[in-house]
Design an enzyme around this catalytic site. Structure first.
Site, PDB file in Angstrom:
ATOM      1  N   ARG A  38     -37.074 -25.461  11.827  1.00 56.91           N
ATOM      2  CA  ARG A  38     -36.326 -26.060  12.939  1.00 56.91           C
ATOM      3  C   ARG A  38     -36.237 -25.128  14.150  1.00 56.91           C
ATOM      4  O   ARG A  38     -36.196 -25.599  15.282  1.00 56.91           O
ATOM      5  CB  ARG A  38     -34.940 -26.479  12.475  1.00 56.91           C
ATOM      6  CG  ARG A  38     -35.025 -27.744  11.647  1.00 56.91           C
ATOM      7  CD  ARG A  38     -33.689 -28.251  11.209  1.00 56.91           C
ATOM      8  NE  ARG A  38     -33.797 -29.664  10.852  1.00 56.91           N
ATOM      9  CZ  ARG A  38     -32.877 -30.323  10.181  1.00 56.91           C
ATOM     10  NH1 ARG A  38     -31.762 -29.719   9.802  1.00 56.91           N
ATOM     11  NH2 ARG A  38     -33.044 -31.598   9.898  1.00 56.91           N
ATOM     12  N   LYS A 200     -33.099 -45.155  -3.645  1.00 61.57           N
ATOM     13  CA  LYS A 200     -32.279 -46.343  -3.420  1.00 61.57           C
ATOM     14  C   LYS A 200     -32.892 -47.374  -2.482  1.00 61.57           C
ATOM     15  O   LYS A 200     -33.255 -47.066  -1.354  1.00 61.57           O
ATOM     16  CB  LYS A 200     -30.948 -45.911  -2.814  1.00 61.57           C
ATOM     17  CG  LYS A 200     -30.024 -45.229  -3.796  1.00 61.57           C
ATOM     18  CD  LYS A 200     -28.785 -44.840  -3.053  1.00 61.57           C
ATOM     19  CE  LYS A 200     -27.595 -44.658  -3.966  1.00 61.57           C
ATOM     20  NZ  LYS A 200     -26.416 -44.343  -3.142  1.00 61.57           N
ATOM     21  N   GLY A 354     -36.041 -36.172   4.575  1.00 63.21           N
ATOM     22  CA  GLY A 354     -35.800 -34.814   4.087  1.00 63.21           C
ATOM     23  C   GLY A 354     -36.569 -34.475   2.819  1.00 63.21           C
ATOM     24  O   GLY A 354     -37.265 -33.455   2.745  1.00 63.21           O
ATOM     25  N   GLY A 377     -32.233 -38.312   8.624  1.00 61.03           N
ATOM     26  CA  GLY A 377     -31.470 -39.505   9.005  1.00 61.03           C
ATOM     27  C   GLY A 377     -31.916 -40.086  10.339  1.00 61.03           C
ATOM     28  O   GLY A 377     -32.049 -41.297  10.477  1.00 61.03           O
TER      29      GLY A 377
END
Ligand code: ADP
Ligand code: MG
Length: 398
Positions: A38, A200, A354, A377
């Site tokens: 990052r 999920k 991620g 996200g």
């Protein structure tokens, strides 16, 4: 695809105080910075500003402090040192964010130099998007730059606040992330193959739904595939399943048919008698998993099926591991996907999420991908077609 917001290229930064929200939320343990991805991703913007003689003020969050004052383990001080080391720039750090010390350090900052403020989340008001802190931060700059793609989906003080008071533009990382990820829906090179995995269905249904409007082939693997199998009447044993999402899963299959999108699900699975690396395992056809067994990876026939689809692609988007890749016993399927993408040198490959990025790194294939998103996200929200508050707050390009 055209980026619709102003960027740092569109403004004059010479001698200006440029307040930049970066995403320096990197792992730090005992004062030592781990993965520097990052920090490196922010360098094009920082270097550009320094080369153009700006006074560069950087702010970021790191970790999850309580918001009740400084917590040494979440200080940005080691990150500032790492930035100096990686960039060779003149970087100073101030152990203050909203107070007199920070203001004084900003005042003393010379053109071509970089100042890193302390963690914006040491004050609760950051996450509450309190106008007071937005005003304070804005008072440090003549211009606001958002380059923190990884937090652009959060309407928090340092992300959206200064844009209310200052000219607000995008940095290069934000521009690249947004244009690459939205480009998947504009004019992708075809065939466009999307691979979705993870645990999920409820997390990813919006992503699948939107991809069914753009992709030629949608592949679903990982834990969420079992909800699709159950919805179609198959036996899934103890595999992961979200019963409430079976109807939506069937809707997705219908939508694929209606839109002429090929929808691939696993045809075989590696099943285990325990959620453990040393469990007993066997390969089992989809829909035939007995009680006492759970599907933790795609099987060898599925690997071939998915790899063939990937081999013919001109654009690949991948989000979500196809098995429990954290355990070596169940990492093979995910690795085979990463290898199939890496082997297709003709395609543009975009990796988001991620855990998917962690998987690509774990298999040492990161440099074979065209683009790896730095935002988990934020990238999912963008792919779902939801606006990112940080981006919305920026000035429109003329
Ligand atoms: P990303 O972070 O890339 O968006 P997710 O967070 O959605 O991905 O999913 C990652 C998780 O899904 C991993 O922790 C992985 O172990 C889990 N997973 C993948 N396949 C299965 C499976 N068959 N059963 C249980 N968990 C799974
Ligand atoms: Mg994840």
């Amino acid at each position: 695809m055209a980026f619709t917001k102003k960027t740092i290229r569109d403004i004059d930064v010479d001698g200006k105080r440029v307040l930049v929200r970066v995403d320096f939320n990197v792992p730090v343990a005992d004062g030592v910075v781990g993965d520097t991805t990052r920090i490196k991703a922010a360098l094009p913007t920082i270097n550009y500003l320094v080369e153009h003689n700006a006074r560069v003020i950087l702010m970021s969050h790191l970790g999850r402090p309580k918001g009740e004052g400084a917590e040494p383990q979440f200080s940005l001080e080691p990150v500032a040192a790492k930035l100096a080391e990686l960039s060779g720039l003149d970087v100073t750090f101030v152990a203050d964010t909203y107070g007199d010390e920070a203001a004084a350090a900003v005042e003393a900052l010379e053109p071509g130099k970089v100042l890193v403020l302390e963690n914006v989340r040491f004050d609760k008001r950051e996450k509450k998007n309190d106008p007071e802190i937005a005003k304070t931060l804005a008072s440090y700059g003549d211009v606001f730059v958002l380059d923190a793609f990884g937090t652009a989906h959060r309407a928090q003080g340092s992300v959206v606040g200064p844009a209310a008071y200052l000219p607000a533009v995008a940095g290069f990382l934000l521009e690249k992330e947004v244009s690459t990820l939205s480009g998947l829906f504009a004019e992708p090179k075809r065939p466009f193959v999307a691979i979705l995995g993870g645990s999920k269905v409820s997390d990813k249904i919006g992503v699948i739904d939107r991809l069914l409007d753009s992709a030629d082939t949608v592949i679903v693997g990982g834990g969420m595939a079992y909800t699709f199998t159950k919805a179609q009447g198959g036996k899934i044993g103890n595999s992961l399943c979200e019963d409430d999402w079976c109807d939506r899963a069937l809707e997705m299959l219908e939508k694929a048919k209606k839109n002429g999108v090929q929808f691939l699900l696993p045809i075989d699975n590696v099943v285990a008698d325990d959620f453990a690396n040393d469990a007993n395992t066997k390969v089992c056809a989809t829909g035939e998993i007995e009680d006492g067994w759970e599907g933790l990876d795609i099987g060898p026939e599925t690997e071939k099926l998915f790899a063939d689809a990937i081999a013919g692609a001109k654009t690949v988007f991948w989000n979500g591991p196809c098995g429990v890749f954290e355990m070596d016993t169940f990492a093979h399927g995910t690795k085979s996907i990463a290898e199939a993408i890496a082997a297709n040198t003709e395609c543009d490959s975009v990796i988001g999420g991620g855990d998917s990025v962690a998987a690509v790194n774990k298999f040492g294939l990161a440099d074979k991908m065209t683009f790896i998103s730095t935002g988990g996200g934020a990238s999912m929200q963008l792919v779902e077609g939801k606006p990112l508050p940080g981006v919305e707050a920026l000035n429109d390009a003329e």
